[in-house]
Design an enzyme around this catalytic site. Structure first.
Site, PDB file in Angstrom:
ATOM      1  CB  SER A 193      -0.943   0.014   1.209  1.00 21.31           C
ATOM      2  OG  SER A 193      -0.225   0.174   2.414  1.00 21.31           O
ATOM      3  CE  LYS A 201      -2.823   2.364   4.717  1.00 22.64           C
ATOM      4  NZ  LYS A 201      -2.697   1.520   3.506  1.00 22.64           N
TER       5      LYS A 201
END
Length: 215
Positions: free
Chosen positions: A43, A98
């Site tokens: 990701s 993230k």
């Protein structure tokens, strides 16, 4: 005749005390200073690759009480573009990593894959797209969402691999108390798909990534 010398500790006792001290020190370092994490998914590609091992600075955002996340000694707050590790809001037993896109008060919107922050288009050199197809508005939040305002005490985060990241576009905001720290350096990297005890795993070591600072 009485001896003035103090009785010596047994070797076993010395070893036990040394082990206990080492464990306490390790727990302290892990809880308050630095912690190691492994990247299991793509990701954050290409910034972070599957099989990267990194260290996370846990005191940069303040000294927190373990488990509760309450700040004892504040230092600074996460800033836009920081790469942070946090407890996944939908399952706090899982850690996610993230990039911070929006902080409290920001208006975040995505239009046809383009990120807008407070009404202005944002060009982020870390953003990576693997699909040219744009999902129409109403078919999912990946390519079109918002606008939403980031509430106080929270962050809006996204993965660099924008077409393949399960992030705030899908599940919402990250409470600041759940932020564990800021990623800052890679200390190891290799291909997790190769068998652990194999020549292929050894030859897959990415020597050029070891020691890289995380931006």
């Amino acid at each position: 005749m009485l001896s003035s010398q103090k009785p010596q500790k047994s070797v076993v006792r010395e070893y036990v005390e040394a082990i206990i001290i080492a464990i306490i020190l390790a727990l302290f370092i892990r809880s308050f200073i630095v912690q190691a994490f492994k990247i299991p998914s793509g990701s954050m590609l290409p910034t972070l690759q599957i099989g990267d091992h990194l260290l996370v600075n846990k005191f940069i955002y303040g000294v927190k009480i373990p488990m509760t996340g309450n700040v004892l000694i504040p230092w600074k707050s996460p800033e836009r573009d920081d790469v942070v590790v946090f407890r996944f809001p939908k399952d706090r037993s899982i850690d996610y990593i993230k990039r911070v896109v929006g902080i409290a008060g920001d208006i975040v919107e995505v239009k046809d894959k383009q990120l807008f922050l407070n009404g202005e288009p944002i060009t982020n050199p870390h953003a990576h797209f693997t699909e040219s197809t744009v999902m129409a508005a109403g078919t999912g939040p990946r390519d079109n969402m918002g606008p939403v305002k980031v509430p106080e005490g929270t962050l809006f985060v996204m993965g660099d691999n924008r077409d393949n990241s399960y992030d705030s576009r899908f599940w919402g905001f990250v409470p600041l108390k759940d932020v564990l720290g800021k990623a800052f350096i890679l200390y190891w990297s290799w291909d997790l798909d190769e068998p652990l005890m194999s020549v292929d795993r050894f030859t897959s070591i990415r020597w050029g990534r070891i020691g890289n600072i995380v931006y």
